[in-house]
Motif scaffolding. Structure first.
Motif: not given
Length: 194
Positions: A168-194
């Motif tokens: 069974i093969v499920a397309d998880v591209g949308a999930r991967k994009q959401a994870e990448a966007a979340l990671q970017l937001l977390q990194e930006e939040a860390i950068t702004h809090s410093q």
């Protein structure tokens, strides 16, 4: 009577099925002609007919589920070729059914994910596992990457050898994009809090 006449005329064995109305049983008559006459064997075959009908219904349900296109599905063999696959898998990978018949799944696997996938596959072939799940990338026909989550299970023959694999093969591209966007937001939040 007509079946008996035909069997005698052609001198060929003939099988005829009929329904016995009072009992609702299916009767099979096998006619064996010879120069000396006709031998007729009669058997009640209702159970066999019921089992055949149940098998047909089960196969129809499987085919409907397989072709429904909810996820990509395939049945592969130990040499890694696609034995049977649904249209959804073709659409996900961007290949026609004819093209897919001439490809193997390792050929479509992203080079960075191939070693891990083959290691899982070999463990199943060796009999130490009956399946595996992993996230991996496929290379589509246009060269783009398909992020997928796969689940693979093995069917073994009486000797315990891998005979076919169900995937069974499920397309998880949308999930991967959401994870990448979340990671970017977390990194930006860390950068702004410093």
């Amino acid at each position: 009577k007509r079946a008996c006449e035909e069997a005698m005329r052609t001198q060929r064995p003939l099988a005829v099925e009929s329904l016995d109305p009072p009992s609702a049983r299916c009767i099979e008559s096998r006619l064996y002609p010879s120069p000396d006459g006709l031998t007729i064997l009669v058997a009640e075959v209702s159970q066999r007919k019921g089992a055949q009908a149940a098998l047909r219904a089960s196969e129809q349900r499987f085919r409907h589920f397989f072709d429904a296109g909810l996820v990509g599905m395939a049945i592969t063999v130990p040499n890694t070729t696609w034995g049977l696959f649904n249209q959804r898998l073709c659409d996900m990978l961007g290949y026609s059914a004819e093209q897919m018949r001439h490809l193997t799944w390792p050929e479509l696997t992203h080079p960075d994910d191939l070693a891990a996938d083959l290691a899982h596959f070999e463990r199943v072939n060796a009999g130490t596992s009956d399946g595996y799940e992993m996230d991996k990338r496929f290379i589509r026909s246009d060269g783009s990457v398909l992020h997928a989550s796969i689940a693979v299970r093995c069917e073994r023959n009486a000797r315990g050898e891998a005979e076919r694999y169900f995937a069974i093969v499920a397309d998880v591209g949308a999930r991967k994009q959401a994870e990448a966007a979340l990671q970017l937001l977390q990194e930006e939040a860390i950068t702004h809090s410093q």
